[in-house]
Design a protein around this motif. Structure first.
Motif, PDB file in Angstrom:
ATOM      1  N   HIS A  59      54.273  52.066  38.865  1.00 17.87           N
ATOM      2  CA  HIS A  59      54.259  53.511  39.063  1.00 17.87           C
ATOM      3  C   HIS A  59      52.801  53.922  38.933  1.00 17.87           C
ATOM      4  O   HIS A  59      52.252  53.975  37.824  1.00 17.87           O
ATOM      5  CB  HIS A  59      55.126  54.232  38.032  1.00 17.87           C
ATOM      6  CG  HIS A  59      55.138  55.718  38.201  1.00 17.87           C
ATOM      7  ND1 HIS A  59      55.557  56.587  37.211  1.00 17.87           N
ATOM      8  CD2 HIS A  59      54.776  56.503  39.256  1.00 17.87           C
ATOM      9  CE1 HIS A  59      55.446  57.828  37.635  1.00 17.87           C
ATOM     10  NE2 HIS A  59      54.967  57.809  38.873  1.00 17.87           N
ATOM     11  N   VAL A  98      49.823  56.270  38.984  1.00 21.98           N
ATOM     12  CA  VAL A  98      49.410  57.667  38.839  1.00 21.98           C
ATOM     13  C   VAL A  98      47.907  57.684  38.630  1.00 21.98           C
ATOM     14  O   VAL A  98      47.393  57.087  37.680  1.00 21.98           O
ATOM     15  CB  VAL A  98      50.120  58.353  37.659  1.00 21.98           C
ATOM     16  CG1 VAL A  98      49.634  59.800  37.515  1.00 21.98           C
ATOM     17  CG2 VAL A  98      51.633  58.318  37.853  1.00 21.98           C
ATOM     18  N   ASP A 133      44.618  60.486  38.828  1.00 21.63           N
ATOM     19  CA  ASP A 133      44.067  61.830  39.038  1.00 21.63           C
ATOM     20  C   ASP A 133      42.586  61.705  39.329  1.00 21.63           C
ATOM     21  O   ASP A 133      41.834  61.144  38.526  1.00 21.63           O
ATOM     22  CB  ASP A 133      44.277  62.694  37.797  1.00 21.63           C
ATOM     23  CG  ASP A 133      45.702  63.211  37.693  1.00 21.63           C
ATOM     24  OD1 ASP A 133      46.152  63.869  38.640  1.00 21.63           O
ATOM     25  OD2 ASP A 133      46.360  62.932  36.668  1.00 21.63           O
ATOM     26  N   HIS A 190      45.633  63.822  43.726  1.00 18.94           N
ATOM     27  CA  HIS A 190      46.560  63.251  42.747  1.00 18.94           C
ATOM     28  C   HIS A 190      47.442  62.229  43.446  1.00 18.94           C
ATOM     29  O   HIS A 190      48.147  62.550  44.415  1.00 18.94           O
ATOM     30  CB  HIS A 190      47.422  64.356  42.128  1.00 18.94           C
ATOM     31  CG  HIS A 190      48.407  63.849  41.107  1.00 18.94           C
ATOM     32  ND1 HIS A 190      48.030  63.392  39.867  1.00 18.94           N
ATOM     33  CD2 HIS A 190      49.759  63.722  41.153  1.00 18.94           C
ATOM     34  CE1 HIS A 190      49.103  63.012  39.181  1.00 18.94           C
ATOM     35  NE2 HIS A 190      50.173  63.203  39.950  1.00 18.94           N
ATOM     36  N   ASP A 228      50.634  59.668  43.120  1.00 15.00           N
ATOM     37  CA  ASP A 228      51.841  59.395  42.338  1.00 15.00           C
ATOM     38  C   ASP A 228      52.776  58.582  43.220  1.00 15.00           C
ATOM     39  O   ASP A 228      53.562  59.133  43.997  1.00 15.00           O
ATOM     40  CB  ASP A 228      52.494  60.703  41.891  1.00 15.00           C
ATOM     41  CG  ASP A 228      53.619  60.472  40.880  1.00 15.00           C
ATOM     42  OD1 ASP A 228      54.157  59.351  40.839  1.00 15.00           O
ATOM     43  OD2 ASP A 228      53.952  61.412  40.138  1.00 15.00           O
ATOM     44  N   LEU A 283      44.375  53.529  36.185  1.00 16.31           N
ATOM     45  CA  LEU A 283      45.505  54.452  36.182  1.00 16.31           C
ATOM     46  C   LEU A 283      45.282  55.531  35.128  1.00 16.31           C
ATOM     47  O   LEU A 283      44.742  55.263  34.053  1.00 16.31           O
ATOM     48  CB  LEU A 283      46.811  53.714  35.859  1.00 16.31           C
ATOM     49  CG  LEU A 283      47.319  52.665  36.847  1.00 16.31           C
ATOM     50  CD1 LEU A 283      48.625  52.056  36.332  1.00 16.31           C
ATOM     51  CD2 LEU A 283      47.531  53.269  38.223  1.00 16.31           C
ATOM     52  N   GLY A 317      48.077  57.384  34.491  1.00 18.62           N
ATOM     53  CA  GLY A 317      49.465  57.525  34.064  1.00 18.62           C
ATOM     54  C   GLY A 317      50.304  56.448  34.721  1.00 18.62           C
ATOM     55  O   GLY A 317      49.810  55.636  35.502  1.00 18.62           O
ATOM     56  N   GLY A 318      51.591  56.429  34.391  1.00 19.79           N
ATOM     57  CA  GLY A 318      52.478  55.445  35.002  1.00 19.79           C
ATOM     58  C   GLY A 318      52.361  54.082  34.344  1.00 19.79           C
ATOM     59  O   GLY A 318      51.969  53.956  33.176  1.00 19.79           O
ATOM     60  N   ARG A 342      51.789  60.983  47.914  1.00 17.81           N
ATOM     61  CA  ARG A 342      53.203  60.851  47.576  1.00 17.81           C
ATOM     62  C   ARG A 342      53.912  59.974  48.596  1.00 17.81           C
ATOM     63  O   ARG A 342      53.531  59.946  49.765  1.00 17.81           O
ATOM     64  CB  ARG A 342      53.901  62.219  47.570  1.00 17.81           C
ATOM     65  CG  ARG A 342      53.351  63.234  46.597  1.00 17.81           C
ATOM     66  CD  ARG A 342      53.790  62.930  45.170  1.00 17.81           C
ATOM     67  NE  ARG A 342      53.546  64.032  44.252  1.00 17.81           N
ATOM     68  CZ  ARG A 342      52.391  64.310  43.703  1.00 17.81           C
ATOM     69  NH1 ARG A 342      51.328  63.577  44.023  1.00 17.81           N
ATOM     70  NH2 ARG A 342      52.250  65.293  42.836  1.00 17.81           N
TER      71      ARG A 342
END
Length: 359
Positions: A19, A21, A23, A28, A30, A64, A66-67, A220
């Motif tokens: 996953h 993520v 920024d 962004h 994701d 990353l 996130g994720g 996305r």
């Protein structure tokens, strides 16, 4: 290469479970990606969609925010790029110019601690698989584009990675070489036992090389599935253009899809209710200079030609009017119709040549 059975992301004890993520100011990313050993996944999308950012995140070149990123059940977050079981084939190959093809391929095993003689023996085996034995001692400047691509692939595979990343692997090749190298790459990927992820903007590369397509727009995932599923049921204008379809979204009521509140109604053979897409290929469109009489086509629109371009051995006409669409016709037909920008035409499409599906 026969498409392999899809593996659900929730059951990836081996393979890729990611996953991603990231920024980066106004951008962004994701994106969720899952693949089992032996799968080839293609990331498709327009420029700036986030494909390369996703690839760099998998390689550890972009951190990353996130994720998560797991490979064969091992968490790779925070693992430096050189310590990841990942092989990368960059768009420009990035071969070491001062090393021979043999030593380029041996570089990876040497970095893993393999003695020089053994590493060179392994490299020779990989070059033989690529049909490059006669070029083992050539420097990169003496290699053709196709040969350099195969050396780069051999260098990536020589470390026996559990994840192979390919960044536009055929973009630097001319059309003739591309055809030959694509066929060879397909064979090598079919034999690869770990996960392969390739980034490309070329739909043919993706359709030929990958088991599954993941389409990314604006950071996305907008659609994913097998090449056949994507081609048959596109869900965005970008994908429709990619696979060469006219695509419309509207409200279905029985065998009709109404495009917009005041837009045209498109007759279909499928019976649906509610939000729906309807698509048809450009070669399903028939053009007439005068309003046709006695035609069995249930879809009839008055349009103006806004552009003409050669498309393979045909002419592709861009049309605008009651609907915006593209039509393919032969050069002879275009001449007989005296098509030119500004020409008024009638476009017909049989309901049996459309395909409607839920939105």
């Amino acid at each position: 290469m026969t498409p392999r059975e899809a593996h659900p992301m929730t059951d990836l004890r081996g393979g890729l479970d990611a996953h991603l993520v990231v920024d980066r100011g106004a951008f962004h990313l994701d994106v969720a990606l899952g693949a089992a050993p032996g799968d080839v996944v293609a990331l498709l999308g327009p420029n700036g969609a986030g494909k390369t950012t996703a690839l760099r995140a998998l390689a550890g070149l972009t951190q990353l925010t996130g994720g998560h990123l797991r490979l064969d059940g091992t968490e790779l977050d925070g693992t430096p790029p050189e310590s990841r079981p990942v092989g990368v084939v960059f768009q420009d190959y990035l071969l070491f110019p001062h090393l021979s093809a043999l030593d380029n391929v041996a570089f990876g095993p040497r970095c893993q601690g393999v003695p020089k003689a053994a590493a060179r023996a392994q490299a020779a085996e990989w070059l033989a698989r690529m049909g490059l034995t006669d070029h083992a001692h050539a420097k990169p400047r003496r290699l053709s584009g196709g040969q350099a691509q195969r050396v780069a692939l051999a260098r990536a595979l020589a470390t026996r990675p559990r994840l192979l990343l390919l960044d536009e692997p055929l973009a630097a090749l001319d059309a003739r070489t591309r055809l030959e190298v694509r066929a060879g790459l397909r064979r090598h990927l079919a034999d690869f036992e770990a996960v392969a992820v390739l980034v490309t903007h070329d739909p043919l590369d993706a359709m030929v090389l990958a088991d599954r397509l993941v389409v990314v727009e604006d950071g996305r995932v907008v659609q994913e599935g097998t090449p056949a599923e994507i081609a048959r049921r596109p869900r965005t204008d970008y994908i429709a253009q990619l696979v060469g379809l006219n695509l419309y979204q509207g409200e279905a009521d029985g065998h009709t899809v109404r495009v917009g509140a005041q837009g045209p109604a498109i007759a279909t053979t499928e019976q649906l209710t509610g939000p729906a897409f309807v698509a048809f290929p450009p070669n399903a469109v028939t053009l007439h200079r005068d309003r046709p009489t006695g035609s069995s086509a249930r879809n009839l629109w008055h349009c103006e030609v806004t552009g003409l371009e050669t498309h393979g051995d045909q002419i592709r006409a861009a049309l605008n009017g009651e609907v915006s669409l593209t039509a393919d016709l032969t050069t002879i037909a275009a001449a007989e119709l005296d098509l030119h920008p500004g020409a008024k035409v009638w476009a017909t499409v049989k309901a049996s040549q459309t395909h409607a599906y839920p939105a």
